[in-house]
Design a protein around this motif. Structure first.
Motif, short mmCIF file in Angstrom:
data_model
loop_
_atom_site.label_atom_id
_atom_site.label_comp_id
_atom_site.label_asym_id
_atom_site.label_seq_id
_atom_site.Cartn_x
_atom_site.Cartn_y
_atom_site.Cartn_z
N PRO A 157 -1.62 11.26 -3.98
CA PRO A 157 -1.80 10.45 -2.77
C PRO A 157 -0.71 9.41 -2.61
N GLY A 158 -0.12 9.03 -3.69
CA GLY A 158 0.89 7.98 -3.59
C GLY A 158 2.23 8.49 -3.09
N GLY A 159 2.29 9.77 -2.81
CA GLY A 159 3.59 10.41 -2.55
C GLY A 159 4.12 10.28 -1.14
N ALA A 160 4.29 11.43 -0.53
CA ALA A 160 5.20 11.58 0.59
C ALA A 160 4.74 10.92 1.88
N VAL A 161 3.47 10.67 2.05
CA VAL A 161 3.01 10.26 3.38
C VAL A 161 3.64 8.93 3.76
N LYS A 162 4.44 9.00 4.77
CA LYS A 162 5.18 7.82 5.14
C LYS A 162 4.33 6.93 6.03
N GLY A 163 4.31 5.68 5.71
CA GLY A 163 3.62 4.74 6.58
C GLY A 163 2.13 4.65 6.35
N ALA A 164 1.54 5.65 5.71
CA ALA A 164 0.10 5.59 5.50
C ALA A 164 -0.21 4.62 4.39
N TYR A 165 -1.24 3.83 4.59
CA TYR A 165 -1.59 2.83 3.60
C TYR A 165 -2.22 3.50 2.39
#
Lengths: 289, 326
Positions: free
Chosen positions: A176-184
């Protein structure tokens, strides 16, 4: 050509003053000044009021041009045509023609100057307007009642499964800490975070939890505590309250410290008449996601 | 703007027409008496009583002396504009729907409905200068259209007549021979009944409104589709601004459904569109029922709308209307 909005015709309301006796000749004459360059016309009149006092009435009119018409000769001639048909008997009281009291504007579909926006370009702009629909609790899945952070069941839901409802990008694929940009990403979920301790706590909370339904609207948490305390030490009492109206939603949860006490409470209080309603008391089942 | 409300009719409005100078406004309604109003302040000048049925449309001669009206009482009547005197009656065997004077006011086209087995027709009548010489004889009868003809207007130089109606097709007819010269494309054209037709000031193009919730702009000569304006309501009335590149489109949900829904759901505003960019400029609210009639003043500085609610609303534009930027 200017058309005065204020009519010169005598209205019935003004006629009534006449039976007061003919003292009107004592009054100074009517003075009309204007209209000036702003279209304001001032009329000063004197009259007697009910008690016979002399009253000076100053009325200010705004004379405005309703139509900018360069009238042809024949149109000016038509102005003076006598009325005919039903229009002849028409009196002032008929009020066939009225100026709207309401100011009507040409309603622009969007703010002047702004560009046309493709509808539904940015996701779902309509949904954001109706907050009730958007307000979906990720923990219990209830719509329009509360936000996830205020979920009454959030303690019951296993933390690990709480993120199932998130969009697929944040979901299974990768940490979960990876690629998603901008997501908290909450600190505890970030890569390198210490193993969560909350998990155990929630497990414990989950157990010995009793669900009480069919509560009357007046029942509050102290009442529930009062009722369940007799069976043993109670760690937590919760009554679901409607966010908007503040009224009880008719169910609650009671957590016991000891499982035996909870069992006892269920056997005793299920079907117990409380506040003219019959309670239903059972084990709280953790909500499957 | 503060519109002027004119309540001279007891029944829904059907048609509005300005005279050429733009100082008089003629209104027709389903009650039997057309009215004439001063177009600047909305005072009623007179009424034309004599019809015995709903009056569907009217036209006024260029010099504002004659009025022609078509009515559901199966007649069309000529009136003296100044006195309200009835000059002549054309009798038909079906309701008269659309009337229009030709250029020069020597001719008029009158359409009759399909009624009791009659086929719908558009008939050309000669209008005599002296009402005593007036005859009922038709110079030309156009027939062969299936559905009711809602509107028939003259083309440039009186050479053609343009008809539009229930069959959603626009046709151009030769006024000499009565043959159909051109027909609107089925694919491009309207899909449902055409309710209204309005010519531009120079007659080079015209606008049609239809129950298919759109209005379309056509070239008068070639009958090619130029523009389409899409709304979310059935269109009952259209007009083209003579001053700016604006068109106004009015309508609303079917009158029989009005009481069943909220007023806002009815879409009773008059919608302004940019004629060329086809973009919506704005809407003017006010009617409590669908708009049945729209007309721009020939000077383009005011417009009036007539609704199912029986009101004529006369709007004089504010100065900012003339500076609207798209």
């Amino acid at each position: 050509m200017a058309v005065e909005v204020a009519t010169q015709k005598i209205r019935w309301g003004e006629l009534e003053e006449d039976d007061e006796g003919d003292l009107d000749f004592l009054l100074p004459p009517r003075v009309v000044s204007g209209p000036d360059e702003n279209g304001f016309k001032k009329v000063v009149e004197y009259r007697f009021d009910d008690k016979g006092n002399k009253v000076k009435v100053t009325r200010t009119f705004r004379v405005r041009k309703i139509a900018r018409a360069r009238l042809s000769k024949s149109a000016i001639e038509r102005r003076s045509w006598p009325k005919f048909g039903d229009a002849v008997q028409e009196d002032v009281g008929a009020r066939l023609t009225m100026v709207s009291t309401e100011e009507i504007v040409l309603e622009r579909p969007r703010a002047p100057g702004s560009k046309a926006e493709e509808p539904s370009a940015s996701g779902d702009p309509l949904a954001s307007k109706s907050g009730a629909v958007l307000m979906v609790c990720r923990t219990c899945g209830k719509k329009g009642d509360h936000w996830t952070s205020k979920c009454p069941y959030k303690d019951l839901a296993p933390q690990t499964e709480a993120f199932v409802d998130r969009p697929p990008t944040a979901d299974g694929s990768g940490p979960p800490g990876g690629a998603v940009k901008g997501a908290y990403v909450p600190p505890s979920m970030r890569s390198g975070a210490v193993d969560r301790v909350g998990h155990d706590m929630r497990r414990r909370n989950d157990e010995n939890s009793v669900r009480v339904t069919n509560l009357s609207e007046d029942t509050r948490e102290p009442d529930l505590l009062e009722l369940f305390r007799t069976f043993g030490p109670v760690s937590r009492v919760y009554v679901a309250v409607d966010q908007k109206t503040g009224a009880s939603r008719g169910f609650g949860f009671v957590n016991f410290v000891h499982r035996e006490d909870a069992e006892k409470a269920i056997s005793k209080l299920n079907g117990y008449g409380y506040d003219n309603l019959i309670l239903r008391v059972e084990w709280a089942t953790p909500r499957p996601n | 703007m503060r519109p002027i409300l004119m309540k001279g009719h007891e029944r829904p409005l059907t048609f509005l027409r300005y005279n050429r100078d733009g100082d008089l406004l003629f209104s027709c309604a389903k009650d039997h008496t057309p009215n004439v109003w001063f177009a600047d302040n909305g005072d009623r000048l007179g009424t034309y009583s004599g019809h015995n049925g709903a009056v569907w449309s009217c036209d006024v001669s260029r010099d504002s002396t004659r009025l022609i009206t078509g009515s559901a009482d199966q007649t069309a009547k000529l009136w003296d504009v100044q006195t309200g005197a009835e000059l002549f009656t054309f009798r038909f065997d079906a309701p008269a729907r659309s009337v229009e004077f030709a250029i020069g006011d020597g001719l008029a086209v009158i359409t009759t409905d399909n009624f009791m087995g009659n086929v719908p027709t558009a008939q050309v009548k000669r209008i005599a200068d002296d009402p005593d010489d007036q005859s009922e004889e038709s110079l030309l009868v156009i027939s062969g259209i299936k559905g009711r003809i809602n509107r028939a207007v003259w083309g440039p130089l009186n050479r053609t007549i343009i008809t539009a109606g229930e069959d959603a097709t626009i046709r151009i007819w030769d006024t000499e021979t009565g043959t159909c010269l051109n027909e609107s494309d089925k694919e491009q054209g309207h899909q449902k009944t055409i309710t209204s037709l309005s010519k531009s000031a120079d007659w080079s193009h015209f606008l049609t409104g239809s129950l298919d919730k759109s209005a379309k702009l056509w070239d008068t000569r070639t009958l090619t589709l130029i523009k389409t304006y899409v709304t979310e309501r059935p269109v009952n009335a259209v007009d083209i601004s003579p001053l700016l590149d604006h068109v106004v489109i009015g309508g609303g949900q079917d009158a029989m459904n009005v009481t069943m829904t909220d007023r806002r759901a009815g879409k009773f505003e008059a919608k302004f569109f940019h004629k060329i960019l086809q973009e919506e400029i704005g809407g003017v609210k006010g009617h409590f029922g669908p708009i049945n009639a729209l007309a721009f003043n020939p000077d383009g500085r005011s417009f009036s709308s007539g609704g199912e609610d029986g009101y004529v609303r006369l709007h004089h534009f504010d100065s900012d209307y003339f500076n609207i930027k798209i």
